[in-house]
Design a protein around this motif. Structure first.
Motif, PDB file in Angstrom:
ATOM      1  N   THR A   1       0.848  -1.197   0.000  1.00 16.23           N
ATOM      2  CA  THR A   1       0.000   0.000   0.000  1.00 16.23           C
ATOM      3  C   THR A   1       0.880   1.242   0.000  1.00 16.23           C
ATOM      4  OG1 THR A   1      -1.712  -1.141   1.287  1.00 16.23           O
ATOM      5  CG2 THR A   1      -1.794   1.273   1.265  1.00 16.23           C
ATOM      6  N   VAL A   2       0.622   2.145  -0.948  1.00 12.97           N
ATOM      7  CA  VAL A   2       1.316   3.436  -0.949  1.00 12.97           C
ATOM      8  C   VAL A   2       0.463   4.387  -0.105  1.00 12.97           C
ATOM      9  CG1 VAL A   2       2.279   5.325  -2.329  1.00 12.97           C
ATOM     10  CG2 VAL A   2       2.209   3.000  -3.274  1.00 12.97           C
ATOM     11  N   ALA A   3       0.858   4.551   1.167  1.00 12.60           N
ATOM     12  CA  ALA A   3       0.028   5.331   2.097  1.00 12.60           C
ATOM     13  C   ALA A   3       0.356   6.816   1.978  1.00 12.60           C
ATOM     14  CB  ALA A   3       0.239   4.841   3.527  1.00 12.60           C
ATOM     15  N   PHE A   4      -0.033   7.364   0.856  1.00 13.05           N
ATOM     16  CA  PHE A   4       0.161   8.790   0.558  1.00 13.05           C
ATOM     17  C   PHE A   4      -0.951   9.151  -0.418  1.00 13.05           C
ATOM     18  CE2 PHE A   4       1.917  12.465  -1.601  1.00 13.05           C
ATOM     19  CZ  PHE A   4       2.458  13.175  -0.546  1.00 13.05           C
ATOM     20  N   PRO A   5      -1.549  10.361  -0.298  1.00 16.74           N
ATOM     21  CA  PRO A   5      -2.647  10.683  -1.218  1.00 16.74           C
ATOM     22  C   PRO A   5      -2.214  10.505  -2.674  1.00 16.74           C
ATOM     23  CG  PRO A   5      -2.416  12.399   0.456  1.00 16.74           C
ATOM     24  CD  PRO A   5      -1.239  11.472   0.622  1.00 16.74           C
ATOM     25  N   LEU A   6      -3.048   9.879  -3.453  1.00 14.42           N
ATOM     26  CA  LEU A   6      -2.751   9.613  -4.863  1.00 14.42           C
ATOM     27  C   LEU A   6      -2.118  10.819  -5.548  1.00 14.42           C
ATOM     28  CD1 LEU A   6      -3.313   7.581  -7.241  1.00 14.42           C
ATOM     29  CD2 LEU A   6      -5.269   9.059  -7.774  1.00 14.42           C
ATOM     30  N   ASN A   7      -0.925  10.623  -6.107  1.00 15.47           N
ATOM     31  CA  ASN A   7      -0.272  11.664  -6.896  1.00 15.47           C
ATOM     32  C   ASN A   7      -0.551  11.358  -8.365  1.00 15.47           C
ATOM     33  OD1 ASN A   7       1.437  13.528  -8.106  1.00 15.47           O
ATOM     34  ND2 ASN A   7       3.291  12.345  -7.644  1.00 15.47           N
ATOM     35  N   ILE A   8      -1.510  12.062  -8.947  1.00 18.14           N
ATOM     36  CA  ILE A   8      -1.978  11.671 -10.288  1.00 18.14           C
ATOM     37  C   ILE A   8      -0.895  11.851 -11.344  1.00 18.14           C
ATOM     38  CG2 ILE A   8      -4.422  12.086  -9.814  1.00 18.14           C
ATOM     39  CD1 ILE A   8      -4.021  14.764 -11.407  1.00 18.14           C
ATOM     40  N   ARG A   9       0.141  12.651 -11.037  1.00 18.99           N
ATOM     41  CA  ARG A   9       1.251  12.802 -11.986  1.00 18.99           C
ATOM     42  C   ARG A   9       2.063  11.515 -12.136  1.00 18.99           C
ATOM     43  NH1 ARG A   9       3.365  17.873 -14.086  1.00 18.99           N
ATOM     44  NH2 ARG A   9       1.620  19.280 -13.892  1.00 18.99           N
ATOM     45  N   GLN A  10       1.900  10.588 -11.174  1.00 22.69           N
ATOM     46  CA  GLN A  10       2.647   9.331 -11.270  1.00 22.69           C
ATOM     47  C   GLN A  10       1.774   8.164 -11.739  1.00 22.69           C
ATOM     48  OE1 GLN A  10       4.565   9.558  -7.213  1.00 22.69           O
ATOM     49  NE2 GLN A  10       6.427   9.173  -8.381  1.00 22.69           N
ATOM     50  N   MET A  11       0.661   8.450 -12.398  1.00 24.29           N
ATOM     51  CA  MET A  11      -0.260   7.369 -12.785  1.00 24.29           C
ATOM     52  C   MET A  11       0.396   6.360 -13.730  1.00 24.29           C
ATOM     53  SD  MET A  11      -3.039   6.998 -11.178  1.00 24.29           S
ATOM     54  CE  MET A  11      -3.676   5.717 -12.266  1.00 24.29           C
ATOM     55  N   ASP A  12       1.289   6.794 -14.630  1.00 29.00           N
ATOM     56  CA  ASP A  12       1.955   5.828 -15.517  1.00 29.00           C
ATOM     57  C   ASP A  12       2.736   4.811 -14.684  1.00 29.00           C
ATOM     58  OD1 ASP A  12       0.925   7.182 -17.629  1.00 29.00           O
ATOM     59  OD2 ASP A  12       2.815   8.119 -18.265  1.00 29.00           O
ATOM     60  N   ALA A  13       3.503   5.341 -13.726  1.00 31.87           N
ATOM     61  CA  ALA A  13       4.307   4.453 -12.876  1.00 31.87           C
ATOM     62  C   ALA A  13       3.408   3.558 -12.024  1.00 31.87           C
ATOM     63  CB  ALA A  13       5.221   5.280 -11.985  1.00 31.87           C
ATOM     64  N   ILE A  14       2.297   4.102 -11.546  1.00 30.42           N
ATOM     65  CA  ILE A  14       1.373   3.323 -10.707  1.00 30.42           C
ATOM     66  C   ILE A  14       0.748   2.191 -11.532  1.00 30.42           C
ATOM     67  CG2 ILE A  14      -0.878   3.456  -9.516  1.00 30.42           C
ATOM     68  CD1 ILE A  14       0.034   6.310  -8.565  1.00 30.42           C
ATOM     69  N   ASN A  15       0.298   2.512 -12.739  1.00 29.41           N
ATOM     70  CA  ASN A  15      -0.286   1.475 -13.596  1.00 29.41           C
ATOM     71  C   ASN A  15       0.718   0.369 -13.918  1.00 29.41           C
ATOM     72  OD1 ASN A  15      -3.059   2.234 -14.003  1.00 29.41           O
ATOM     73  ND2 ASN A  15      -2.377   3.955 -15.276  1.00 29.41           N
ATOM     74  N   GLN A  16       1.962   0.759 -14.171  1.00 32.08           N
ATOM     75  CA  GLN A  16       3.002  -0.250 -14.453  1.00 32.08           C
ATOM     76  C   GLN A  16       3.270  -1.125 -13.233  1.00 32.08           C
ATOM     77  OE1 GLN A  16       6.488   1.785 -15.984  1.00 32.08           O
ATOM     78  NE2 GLN A  16       5.219   2.848 -17.500  1.00 32.08           N
ATOM     79  N   LEU A  17       3.358  -0.492 -12.096  1.00 24.67           N
ATOM     80  CA  LEU A  17       3.671  -1.198 -10.856  1.00 24.67           C
ATOM     81  C   LEU A  17       2.562  -2.189 -10.493  1.00 24.67           C
ATOM     82  CD1 LEU A  17       6.016  -0.991  -8.870  1.00 24.67           C
ATOM     83  CD2 LEU A  17       4.759   0.788  -7.659  1.00 24.67           C
ATOM     84  N   ALA A  18       1.325  -1.813 -10.784  1.00 23.75           N
ATOM     85  CA  ALA A  18       0.186  -2.663 -10.422  1.00 23.75           C
ATOM     86  C   ALA A  18       0.175  -3.970 -11.230  1.00 23.75           C
ATOM     87  CB  ALA A  18      -1.119  -1.898 -10.614  1.00 23.75           C
ATOM     88  N   HIS A  19       0.978  -4.033 -12.306  1.00 22.55           N
ATOM     89  CA  HIS A  19       1.142  -5.305 -13.019  1.00 22.55           C
ATOM     90  C   HIS A  19       2.009  -6.276 -12.230  1.00 22.55           C
ATOM     91  CE1 HIS A  19      -0.716  -4.683 -16.917  1.00 22.55           C
ATOM     92  NE2 HIS A  19      -0.218  -3.449 -16.958  1.00 22.55           N
ATOM     93  N   LYS A  20       2.828  -5.725 -11.339  1.00 19.54           N
ATOM     94  CA  LYS A  20       3.837  -6.551 -10.673  1.00 19.54           C
ATOM     95  C   LYS A  20       3.466  -6.965  -9.261  1.00 19.54           C
ATOM     96  CE  LYS A  20       7.624  -4.357 -13.220  1.00 19.54           C
ATOM     97  NZ  LYS A  20       8.740  -3.438 -13.100  1.00 19.54           N
ATOM     98  N   CYS A  21       2.451  -6.331  -8.684  1.00 15.05           N
ATOM     99  CA  CYS A  21       2.060  -6.673  -7.310  1.00 15.05           C
ATOM    100  C   CYS A  21       0.623  -6.234  -7.070  1.00 15.05           C
ATOM    101  CB  CYS A  21       2.984  -5.983  -6.290  1.00 15.05           C
ATOM    102  SG  CYS A  21       2.804  -4.193  -6.222  1.00 15.05           S
ATOM    103  N   LYS A  22       0.082  -6.639  -5.921  1.00 10.92           N
ATOM    104  CA  LYS A  22      -1.214  -6.129  -5.483  1.00 10.92           C
ATOM    105  C   LYS A  22      -0.941  -4.755  -4.874  1.00 10.92           C
ATOM    106  CE  LYS A  22      -5.092  -7.001  -2.459  1.00 10.92           C
ATOM    107  NZ  LYS A  22      -5.467  -7.548  -1.154  1.00 10.92           N
TER     108      LYS A  22
END
Lengths: 368, 368
Positions: free
Chosen positions: B77-98
């Motif tokens: 869990t990334v316990a920090f308010p969603l930083n929408i500027r990092q959505m590309d990185a978040i989408n990529q990361l979500a392929h690798k883990c829950k």
């Protein structure tokens, strides 16, 4: 400018102007500029100084000296009391450049005498009222100079001081007085040492506040200011610079807004800005002032808007209704740091306004 | 132990004891421990948690999530308010883990809905009195849950809170009350959401002070404390730990002594300890307590001895005559930090008391 997370941003033109100002100042007074590179810790920015003729530098650690020797610097003073535990590294480094070290007691000078294997320039640090480190007593000063004289590998180079108490000055006049008093004290001590036969005794002083407001350096050999390269809010408060000379800050994404509390939350906290703060006129803590950012650069600092609280990654900005309406989640705000040296130390790279990125020394990424 | 410059030191036994204490606490309450790894930022220490059965973790940045995914963690869990500027990185990361993310407003949830391309666990952050980030209003909470329900890639996971106001508590009783009140509030909100048809709603809370002093977690799914892994002077002052549980500090060489001022100067400043401070009973700033170091470990904190001032690399220790006589230039002193997370963040590696060295995440050494 594609910024996704907190980024250390500089205005290259302003940095170069700040460098040129001090190069001109020292050229006019016919003294050497030995800038303190602990502020930027960057080979690239170091090269900008080289372009304007600077060849001597100051650093705050043996690690930093190694970094800048590898970047081609040949005359480096480690302006920190001799750490005798690093004598192996110091002796090795002194093979690669003209290395200056600081002593401030008979004890550390004696240990230095035992451990030195390579020629070193040795400065005696003088305490002129900051009371952090440095010699206050003239007998100790003479005793240290005499120990140095007996060891041929140790070249007594001169007296060095850092007027850290300038940071508590209440006015530009007070800064100028501290500068005059520092110069006078150094010259008196130099005179006494000369009477004792120490004919070679250079004088080195320097801190950004007093050197920014002073132009008279008769009898001084070099100055060592550092944070003038970027300046910061502390320097601005002291009257050492103008807002237009502030050349560095942190670009931070907006992640939340709380209009009822007049607050904007940024991705940017203590691990990006440091916990250095100022007290606002209304008695609140401020961890930085805030500006708007466009492709052309940053705006003036927004009045009544400041970073009022920070935790590890969060920054809380106190602001007003009009700014709250202008700023949306996903926007980037620009934060002027209170203390540029500590903020720069937290990043591994710089970005210029034109989008050029370059590395700085990775603090603690190498072992010594 | 060959220490030449400031070194981040841990007592592995104490770290493991601190981990085991929380593993036992959560096992007893049949809840999950999702420790916050922003404190140590180390794959090696992460592996110690794995040895005791921990499989879920919290981090404070997308960079940190990447680092720990590469170390094999699969539930982050990334316990920090969603930083929408990092959505590309978040989408990529979500392929690798829950991957879990946090939202706290209708605005950021709506943007998330537009930008998500990979399944994400979404927690709604609740503000229970800290007033940093989080939803306070029940209508907004429901509105966010309803937005999440409409997007099949976004899995509404539950309610998450961080009782940061616990750090202002004046007693252990007050910490316990904050904990009880946090649990009650979360369960009430969960009840209301269930009434609205949101049957799946986990509850996550956690900060080291309240979780250290509390043992009752009925109805809670997981806790996310972080700094318990090392504890620090702030936690000690709050009553969250004992001095014997302090498991980390910075070993600093002594570079100067000023007996007339009762001061010892160490190589160890703001770039090693951070500028976090406490106020001593006599109203002075303390940037850390001081202990003696031997091959067996560190002593108890020396009474009346503390880091009274720090600049970039210097630390000034205020002490007494007896300590001044014991400590010599070249000795190593051990500093207990005020805030362990910020201190650990400044280093690139740990050393154990047995001399083992291992790397941690290099803050900002990678670009995202």
């Amino acid at each position: 400018m594609k910024i996704t997370k907190p980024a250390l941003l500089i205005d290259e033109n302003k940095v170069r102007q700040n460098i040129k100002k001090f190069v001109a100042k020292t050229a006019k007074s016919k003294i050497h500029l030995r800038p303190h590179f602990k502020t930027h810790q960057s080979k690239t920015i170091g090269n900008w100084f080289k372009e304007y003729g600077v060849s001597r530098i100051t650093v705050s650690s043996v690690d930093m000296a190694k970094y800048f020797v590898n970047a081609g610097w040949q005359d480096i003073t480690v302006a920190f009391p001799l750490n005798i535990r690093q004598m192996d590294a110091i002796n090795q480094l002194a093979h690669k450049c003209k290395l200056g070290v600081l002593v401030e007691s008979v004890d550390s000078t004696s240990i230095l005498t035992e451990k030195v294997t390579t020629p070193l320039s040795v400065w005696i640090e003088i305490d002129q009222g900051y009371h952090r480190t440095g010699v206050q007593n003239d007998n100790i000063l003479l005793a240290i100079a005499e120990i140095l004289e007996k060891e041929s590998l140790l070249n007594f180079t001169g007296l060095l001081t850092h007027a850290g108490h300038a940071y508590s000055a209440q006015s530009v006049d007070e800064l100028k007085k501290i500068h005059q008093s520092s110069m006078l004290d150094l010259k008196q001590k130099q005179g006494e040492l000369k009477k004792q036969g120490f004919s070679e005794c250079q004088l080195s002083l320097g801190d950004t506040p007093t050197c920014s407001v002073s132009d008279e350096y008769t009898g001084i050999d070099e100055i060592r200011p550092g944070s003038f390269v970027f300046y910061d809010l502390e320097q601005l408060s002291l009257g050492a610079c103008t807002e237009s000379e502030l050349a560095m800050g942190v670009a931070c994404p907006v992640v939340a807004k709380y209009p009822k509390r007049n607050q904007i939350i940024i991705y940017g906290g203590a691990v990006h800005l440091s916990k250095e703060f100022q007290i606002t006129p209304t008695g609140e803590k401020s961890f930085g002032k805030v500006a708007l950012l466009s492709d052309e650069g940053w705006s003036s600092a927004l009045q009544g808007t400041y970073v009022s609280s920070i935790s590890q990654e969060h920054g809380i900005i106190h602001t007003d209704t009009s700014t709250l309406e202008k700023v949306q989640i996903g926007d980037i705000l620009f934060i002027f740091p209170v203390h540029a040296c500590l903020t720069a130390n937290l990043f591994s790279q710089y970005r210029t306004l034109t989008g050029v990125q370059f590395q700085k020394m990775q603090s603690f990424c190498r072992d010594g």
